[in-house]
Design an enzyme around this catalytic site. Structure first.
Site, PDB file in Angstrom:
ATOM      1  N   SER A  35     130.921 -22.758  62.364  1.00 45.83           N
ATOM      2  CA  SER A  35     131.214 -23.708  61.287  1.00 45.83           C
ATOM      3  C   SER A  35     132.445 -23.229  60.532  1.00 45.83           C
ATOM      4  O   SER A  35     133.232 -22.457  61.078  1.00 45.83           O
ATOM      5  CB  SER A  35     129.988 -23.820  60.364  1.00 45.83           C
ATOM      6  N   ASN A  36     132.635 -23.699  59.324  1.00 45.96           N
ATOM      7  CA  ASN A  36     133.753 -23.224  58.508  1.00 45.96           C
ATOM      8  C   ASN A  36     133.336 -23.242  57.041  1.00 45.96           C
ATOM      9  O   ASN A  36     132.218 -23.644  56.721  1.00 45.96           O
ATOM     10  CB  ASN A  36     135.006 -24.079  58.758  1.00 45.96           C
ATOM     11  N   ALA A  37     134.246 -22.795  56.166  1.00 42.39           N
ATOM     12  CA  ALA A  37     133.873 -22.523  54.773  1.00 42.39           C
ATOM     13  C   ALA A  37     133.987 -23.737  53.841  1.00 42.39           C
ATOM     14  O   ALA A  37     133.919 -23.575  52.630  1.00 42.39           O
ATOM     15  CB  ALA A  37     134.736 -21.386  54.246  1.00 42.39           C
ATOM     16  N   SER A  38     134.130 -24.946  54.373  1.00 47.89           N
ATOM     17  CA  SER A  38     134.237 -26.118  53.511  1.00 47.89           C
ATOM     18  C   SER A  38     132.942 -26.292  52.700  1.00 47.89           C
ATOM     19  O   SER A  38     131.847 -26.183  53.243  1.00 47.89           O
ATOM     20  CB  SER A  38     134.485 -27.356  54.388  1.00 47.89           C
TER      21      SER A  38
ATOM     22  N   ALA B 269     135.702 -31.282  57.122  1.00 48.06           N
ATOM     23  CA  ALA B 269     136.326 -30.279  57.999  1.00 48.06           C
ATOM     24  C   ALA B 269     135.466 -30.163  59.264  1.00 48.06           C
ATOM     25  O   ALA B 269     134.661 -29.231  59.386  1.00 48.06           O
ATOM     26  CB  ALA B 269     136.427 -28.949  57.278  1.00 48.06           C
TER      27      ALA B 269
END
Ligand code: CTP
Length: 229
Positions: free
Chosen positions: A24-27, A93
């Site tokens: 995943s990502n930090a959004s 994102a």
């Protein structure tokens, strides 16, 4: 300019490697949440398609909520919601890659092996898929807005994405190389349309900034050449 509805996407998507691990990502979903709330004061019918956003960003006032997990699910949700005269703001994102195979059982460390190779396949681009559907179904009056968070060459990358995805607007902002994540402090954005740079807003908190981005769109959209399908 009369939009019959708005769709705002928000937050990261998750791509599962096995039942306990994901990419995943930090959004956080903060920008998407505030954009959805601000658009709610302009367009009555707002659909909020969100990934795993922080708790406080799950329920923008007055929006219909659709919770998704993966990029493929986000694409399908957006494609099933879009209709003629829709304003789509892709503040999410989405993960660009997913594991080629999501294992049914937890991957175990194998004794003696210091490396785990994970094969990833590219996810579809949601904005491009939407553009394709708009043409195929001849949906008139749609406006597509993307975001571009960049560490370098903002204008070049933002305009490149605007053209590649055939967007009406792209909202570009710098994310600090040393910040890790998308940052909670005050940010500035530069908005581009096919005619070039059209606005520069900030530095402001994401809440105030979102309101100003929506105000800009509301005023400027009459000048935009909307997608005619
Ligand atoms: N986006 C999308 N579908 C994807 C990935 C991104 O529709 N699979 C949208 C984002 O929501 C955003 C815009 O495209 O509005 C730009 O996203 P970004 O991640 O900055 O760009 P990418 O096209 O993924 O390029 P890169 O990751 O190489 O910078």
């Amino acid at each position: 300019m009369g939009f019959s509805k708005a769709i705002v996407t928000s937050g990261p998507t998750r791509e599962w490697i096995d039942p306990v691990r994901y990419i995943s990502n930090a959004s956080s979903g903060k920008m998407g949440f505030h954009i959805a709330e601000a658009i709610g004061n302009w367009i009555k019918d707002v659909t909020y398609v969100h990934g795993q956003v922080m708790e406080e960003y799950k329920n923008p006032k007055g929006s219909k909520k659709i919770r998704v997990e993966t990029t493929l699910e986000m694409r399908d949700a957006v494609l099933s919601e879009i209709q003629k005269d829709t304003l789509l703001v892709m503040a999410a994102a989405p993960a660009d890659f997913r594991p080629a195979e999501s294992k049914e059982s937890k991957i175990k460390k194998e004794d003696g092996s210091e490396v785990l190779l994970l094969e990833l396949v590219k996810n579809p681009d949601i904005l491009k898929a939407v553009g394709f559907q708009i043409s195929e179904k001849k949906l008139s009056g749609c406006c597509l807005v993307g975001f571009a968070a960049e560490t370098d060459f903002l204008e070049e990358h933002a305009i490149g994405k605007l053209r590649a995805k055939n967007l009406n607007y792209i909202v570009g902002n710098y994310v600090g190389k040393n910040e890790k994540g998308f940052g909670e402090v005050e940010t500035s954005v530069v908005i581009y349309s096919p005619s070039g740079k059209v606005a520069e807003i900030g530095p402001l908190s994401k809440e105030t900034l979102s309101g100003r981005i929506v105000e800009f769109l509301k005023e400027d959209v009459s000048k935009a050449v909307l997608r005619q399908g």
